[in-house]
Design a protein around this motif. Structure first.
Motif, mmCIF file in Angstrom:
data_model
loop_
_atom_site.group_PDB
_atom_site.id
_atom_site.type_symbol
_atom_site.label_atom_id
_atom_site.label_comp_id
_atom_site.label_asym_id
_atom_site.label_seq_id
_atom_site.Cartn_x
_atom_site.Cartn_y
_atom_site.Cartn_z
ATOM 1 N N ASP A 19 0.878 -1.169 0.000
ATOM 2 C CA ASP A 19 0.000 0.000 0.000
ATOM 3 C C ASP A 19 0.916 1.219 0.000
ATOM 4 N N PRO A 20 1.066 1.886 -1.149
ATOM 5 C CA PRO A 20 2.008 3.007 -1.226
ATOM 6 C C PRO A 20 1.780 4.087 -0.173
ATOM 7 N N SER A 21 0.535 4.398 0.142
ATOM 8 C CA SER A 21 0.262 5.431 1.149
ATOM 9 C C SER A 21 0.756 5.004 2.523
ATOM 10 N N ALA A 22 0.501 3.753 2.879
ATOM 11 C CA ALA A 22 0.946 3.252 4.182
ATOM 12 C C ALA A 22 2.474 3.195 4.247
ATOM 13 N N SER A 24 4.588 5.063 2.527
ATOM 14 C CA SER A 24 5.079 6.447 2.593
ATOM 15 C C SER A 24 4.977 6.992 4.006
ATOM 16 N N ALA A 25 3.875 6.696 4.690
ATOM 17 C CA ALA A 25 3.716 7.145 6.076
ATOM 18 C C ALA A 25 4.750 6.477 6.977
ATOM 19 N N ALA A 30 7.743 10.688 0.551
ATOM 20 C CA ALA A 30 6.910 10.350 -0.607
ATOM 21 C C ALA A 30 7.753 9.594 -1.628
ATOM 22 N N TRP A 35 2.641 2.350 -7.081
ATOM 23 C CA TRP A 35 1.314 1.949 -7.547
ATOM 24 C C TRP A 35 0.842 0.756 -6.737
ATOM 25 N N TRP A 52 6.785 0.436 -4.771
ATOM 26 C CA TRP A 52 7.149 1.701 -4.134
ATOM 27 C C TRP A 52 8.632 1.906 -4.389
#
Length: 139
Positions: A19-22, A24-25, A30, A35, A52
């Motif tokens: 999960d790219p958002s997870a 990154s966090a 970033a 994807w 990522w």
């Protein structure tokens, strides 16, 4: 006239459950590219796995070793998180060199090898020698 070399490096992980958002966090940065599995590529095909990656910030005319150092510096800003993500997803340090002149090579110091080992990274080196006598000879 020979064109300059085109080199770059990046850290990457692939996996079905990325999960790219997870990520990154967790990593505090970033991605340069990311994807989800199932996202569509430019040809409208589904991506087979999540991804990522974090690329060097240098111009592509910089030496390959400089790109490697820049990616490691970015990773060092949150070293424990990058090491954990790399271990979890099988991280890779990708080095790519498109060389137009003779004498291209790679010299990796022991300290850099130790950092790659700390992060549990595999090293993938792709080099291409693009020189052509036909292209360089003009009459």
């Amino acid at each position: 006239m020979t064109e300059p070399n085109n080199c770059y490096a990046y850290f990457s992980v692939y996996g079905d459950d990325i999960d790219p958002s997870a990520l990154s966090a967790e990593l505090g940065v970033a991605p340069t590219q990311a994807w989800l599995k199932g996202d569509l590529d430019p040809r409208r095909r589904e991506k087979r796995t999540g991804h990522w990656s974090l690329y060097s910030r240098l111009a592509r005319t910089a030496e390959l070793e400089e790109h490697l150092h820049d990616v490691l510096l970015q990773m060092d800003a949150n070293a424990s998180a990058f090491a954990a993500v790399s271990q979890r997803f099988g991280g890779t340090m990708q080095l790519v060199g498109n060389f137009n002149d003779i004498g291209a090579g790679l010299n990796v110091a022991k300290g850099v090898i130790a950092r790659l080992a700390f992060y549990g990274l595999q090293l993938d080196l792709d080099t291409y020698y693009l020189y052509s006598d036909a292209r360089e000879c003009t009459v």
